[in-house]
Scaffold this motif. Structure first.
Motif, PDB file in Angstrom:
ATOM      1  N   ILE A  10      39.925  38.239  46.301  1.00 38.90           N
ATOM      2  CA  ILE A  10      38.548  38.815  47.253  1.00 38.90           C
ATOM      3  C   ILE A  10      39.067  40.355  47.458  1.00 38.90           C
ATOM      4  O   ILE A  10      37.796  41.395  47.207  1.00 38.90           O
ATOM      5  CB  ILE A  10      38.440  38.039  48.490  1.00 38.90           C
ATOM      6  N   ALA A  11      40.174  40.564  47.843  1.00 35.97           N
ATOM      7  CA  ALA A  11      40.647  42.098  48.114  1.00 35.97           C
ATOM      8  C   ALA A  11      40.434  42.923  46.921  1.00 35.97           C
ATOM      9  O   ALA A  11      39.954  43.924  47.033  1.00 35.97           O
ATOM     10  CB  ALA A  11      42.004  42.062  48.698  1.00 35.97           C
ATOM     11  N   GLU A  12      40.869  42.428  45.711  1.00 36.23           N
ATOM     12  CA  GLU A  12      40.701  43.103  44.410  1.00 36.23           C
ATOM     13  C   GLU A  12      39.282  43.643  44.027  1.00 36.23           C
ATOM     14  O   GLU A  12      38.917  44.598  43.836  1.00 36.23           O
ATOM     15  CB  GLU A  12      41.324  42.198  43.249  1.00 36.23           C
ATOM     16  N   ALA A  15      37.913  46.047  46.546  1.00 38.25           N
ATOM     17  CA  ALA A  15      38.522  47.444  46.290  1.00 38.25           C
ATOM     18  C   ALA A  15      37.805  48.179  45.183  1.00 38.25           C
ATOM     19  O   ALA A  15      37.510  49.404  45.208  1.00 38.25           O
ATOM     20  CB  ALA A  15      40.028  47.410  45.907  1.00 38.25           C
ATOM     21  N   LEU A  16      37.311  47.390  44.272  1.00 37.46           N
ATOM     22  CA  LEU A  16      36.390  47.827  43.070  1.00 37.46           C
ATOM     23  C   LEU A  16      35.041  48.243  43.774  1.00 37.46           C
ATOM     24  O   LEU A  16      34.559  49.480  43.238  1.00 37.46           O
ATOM     25  CB  LEU A  16      36.318  46.718  42.018  1.00 37.46           C
ATOM     26  N   VAL A  17      34.622  47.643  44.538  1.00 31.88           N
ATOM     27  CA  VAL A  17      33.280  47.767  45.150  1.00 31.88           C
ATOM     28  C   VAL A  17      33.173  49.061  46.079  1.00 31.88           C
ATOM     29  O   VAL A  17      32.330  49.751  46.217  1.00 31.88           O
ATOM     30  CB  VAL A  17      32.548  46.559  45.613  1.00 31.88           C
ATOM     31  N   GLY A  18      34.503  49.179  46.808  1.00 31.35           N
ATOM     32  CA  GLY A  18      34.799  50.121  47.901  1.00 31.35           C
ATOM     33  C   GLY A  18      34.764  51.618  47.571  1.00 31.35           C
ATOM     34  O   GLY A  18      34.522  52.512  48.162  1.00 31.35           O
ATOM     35  N   ASP A  19      34.925  51.706  45.898  1.00 32.33           N
ATOM     36  CA  ASP A  19      34.753  53.157  45.538  1.00 32.33           C
ATOM     37  C   ASP A  19      33.281  53.561  45.642  1.00 32.33           C
ATOM     38  O   ASP A  19      32.570  52.820  44.967  1.00 32.33           O
ATOM     39  CB  ASP A  19      35.243  52.945  44.093  1.00 32.33           C
ATOM     40  N   PRO A  20      33.010  54.747  46.102  1.00 34.38           N
ATOM     41  CA  PRO A  20      31.856  55.166  46.213  1.00 34.38           C
ATOM     42  C   PRO A  20      30.946  55.380  44.932  1.00 34.38           C
ATOM     43  O   PRO A  20      29.783  54.982  44.736  1.00 34.38           O
ATOM     44  CB  PRO A  20      31.900  56.661  47.050  1.00 34.38           C
ATOM     45  N   ALA A  21      31.706  55.925  43.976  1.00 32.63           N
ATOM     46  CA  ALA A  21      31.037  56.181  42.630  1.00 32.63           C
ATOM     47  C   ALA A  21      30.490  54.585  42.032  1.00 32.63           C
ATOM     48  O   ALA A  21      29.438  54.579  41.535  1.00 32.63           O
ATOM     49  CB  ALA A  21      31.902  56.763  41.627  1.00 32.63           C
ATOM     50  N   LEU A  55      33.302  52.122  34.657  1.00 31.80           N
ATOM     51  CA  LEU A  55      32.508  50.696  33.927  1.00 31.80           C
ATOM     52  C   LEU A  55      33.666  49.788  33.334  1.00 31.80           C
ATOM     53  O   LEU A  55      33.186  48.571  33.412  1.00 31.80           O
ATOM     54  CB  LEU A  55      31.634  51.366  33.093  1.00 31.80           C
ATOM     55  N   ALA A  56      34.614  50.291  32.783  1.00 34.43           N
ATOM     56  CA  ALA A  56      35.684  49.279  32.129  1.00 34.43           C
ATOM     57  C   ALA A  56      36.273  48.521  33.389  1.00 34.43           C
ATOM     58  O   ALA A  56      36.320  47.368  33.070  1.00 34.43           O
ATOM     59  CB  ALA A  56      36.644  50.145  31.451  1.00 34.43           C
ATOM     60  N   LYS A  57      36.595  49.056  34.587  1.00 37.72           N
ATOM     61  CA  LYS A  57      36.895  48.171  35.328  1.00 37.72           C
ATOM     62  C   LYS A  57      36.055  47.161  36.032  1.00 37.72           C
ATOM     63  O   LYS A  57      36.341  46.124  36.366  1.00 37.72           O
ATOM     64  CB  LYS A  57      37.602  49.076  36.750  1.00 37.72           C
ATOM     65  N   LEU A  58      34.655  47.522  36.244  1.00 33.89           N
ATOM     66  CA  LEU A  58      33.781  46.684  36.637  1.00 33.89           C
ATOM     67  C   LEU A  58      33.406  45.698  35.779  1.00 33.89           C
ATOM     68  O   LEU A  58      33.410  44.321  36.056  1.00 33.89           O
ATOM     69  CB  LEU A  58      32.329  47.417  37.000  1.00 33.89           C
ATOM     70  N   ALA A  59      33.572  45.989  34.355  1.00 31.22           N
ATOM     71  CA  ALA A  59      33.189  44.758  33.231  1.00 31.22           C
ATOM     72  C   ALA A  59      34.332  43.740  33.296  1.00 31.22           C
ATOM     73  O   ALA A  59      34.239  42.793  32.931  1.00 31.22           O
ATOM     74  CB  ALA A  59      33.163  45.662  31.924  1.00 31.22           C
ATOM     75  N   ALA A  60      35.804  44.579  33.554  1.00 32.70           N
ATOM     76  CA  ALA A  60      36.868  43.548  33.412  1.00 32.70           C
ATOM     77  C   ALA A  60      36.896  42.508  34.579  1.00 32.70           C
ATOM     78  O   ALA A  60      37.375  41.593  34.383  1.00 32.70           O
ATOM     79  CB  ALA A  60      38.228  44.271  33.376  1.00 32.70           C
ATOM     80  N   ALA A  61      36.268  43.028  35.588  1.00 27.91           N
ATOM     81  CA  ALA A  61      36.342  41.961  36.727  1.00 27.91           C
ATOM     82  C   ALA A  61      35.042  41.337  36.710  1.00 27.91           C
ATOM     83  O   ALA A  61      34.363  40.400  37.753  1.00 27.91           O
ATOM     84  CB  ALA A  61      36.354  42.875  38.055  1.00 27.91           C
TER      85      ALA A  61
END
Length: 246
Positions: A10-12, A15-21, A55-61
Motif C-alpha cells: 500500500i505504501a509503495e 508513494a507513486l501517487v504522492g508525486d505531484p507530477a 509513466l513507466a513507473k505507473l505502468a509497472a504498478a
C-alpha cells in the motif's frame, strides 16, 4: 483471484501517487480518454523525458495501461477500480484545509459539468440524479442507488443500453461522491450509459485537454424537456463568495 495485500505494498502505491507530477497525470486521465505522453506532460508540467520515467513507473504498478496506435502510444487508467482510488483521493483533498484561491473560468467549467472517469460529474450530474430520484426512477438510500422498473423503462426509451457489460461484476447503479458538490451523483453502468447517450445526442461536448464538458444549446433544450431540469440548475454558489476553492 484477490490476494492479501501488505502495508508495504500500500505504501509503495501511495508513494507513486504522492508525486505531484504523477498525481496530475492520473487526474488528467480521470477524463476517461486515452492520452499521449505529450498530453500528459503538459498536464503535469514536466519535460518529455521526465514524463516517460513517471509513466513507466505507473505502468509497472498497473495504475495506467499503455497501448500503441500507429506512431503514438496512449495511456489510460488501468481499470475502473483505479479510477475509484484516484477519485477517493480527490474527495479527501477537497475536504482538507481551505486555501484562498480566486475562482477562475476553468474551475467553474469543471464544477458545472465534467467527466469522472466514465460517468458524469458536477452540477449537471447532480441535477440528473435529483430529477431521476424525484420521478421515482432511481431510489437513493444508505449511500447506494437502485434503478426502479419505471426508471428502466424511461431510460431505455431515452436510448440507454443498460445491458452493456451486464455480465461483469460492475453494479448497474451506484452513487459516487461528487468532490466539488459534496453530494452523490450516479455512477456504475447507468452513469456510464448516461454520459455515452448525452455525447451521442450532442447534448454535451468535450472540451480540449480538459475533463470539463460543455452543455450545448440542444442539450439545454433537451434536458429541460426530457428531464424537467430546473431553470437555475447552472447556478454556481461559489461565483459570489470569497473565492475559496471547492
Amino acid at each position: 483471484m484477490s490476494q492479501i495485500v501488505s502495508g508495504s505494498q500500500i505504501a509503495e502505491i501511495a508513494a507513486l501517487v504522492g508525486d505531484p507530477a504523477r498525481a496530475n497525470m492520473l487526474v488528467a486521465l480521470m477524463g476517461g480518454q486515452a492520452l499521449t505522453a505529450g498530453e500528459l506532460a503538459r498536464h503535469a508540467g514536466v519535460s518529455a523525458s521526465t514524463t516517460s520515467g513517471h509513466l513507466a513507473k505507473l505502468a509497472a504498478a498497473r495504475l495506467v495501461s499503455p497501448s500503441r496506435q500507429g506512431r503514438h502510444r496512449y495511456y489510460r487508467l488501468a481499470s475502473p477500480e483505479i479510477a475509484e482510488v484516484v477519485h477517493a483521493l480527490m474527495v479527501a483533498a477537497g475536504v482538507g484545509p481551505g486555501r484562498y484561491r480566486p475562482v477562475g473560468p476553468r474551475d467553474a467549467a469543471l464544477r458545472l459539468a465534467r467527466t469522472c472517469y466514465d460517468h458524469l460529474a458536477g452540477r449537471l450530474a447532480l441535477e440528473l440524479a435529483d430529477t431521476l430520484h424525484r420521478r421515482g426512477h432511481v431510489v437513493q438510500c444508505d449511500g447506494g442507488a437502485v434503478l426502479t422498473e419505471a426508471g428502466r423503462l424511461f431510460l431505455t426509451d431515452f436510448g440507454l443500453d443498460l445491458e452493456a457489460e451486464a455480465s461483469s461484476r460492475r453494479p448497474l447503479c451506484r452513487t459516487c461522491l461528487d468532490w466539488s458538490e459534496r453530494r452523490p451523483h450516479l455512477a456504475g453502468r447507468l452513469g456510464a450509459a448516461l454520459l455515452v447517450r448525452l455525447l451521442e445526442l450532442g447534448w454535451v461536448a468535450r472540451l480540449p485537454e480538459s475533463r470539463a464538458l460543455r452543455v450545448t444549446g440542444a442539450g439545454e433544450a433537451g434536458l429541460a424537456a426530457r428531464f424537467d431540469f430546473r431553470e437555475d440548475w447552472r447556478c454556481d454558489p461559489l461565483a459570489t463568495n470569497t473565492g475559496r476553492a471547492a
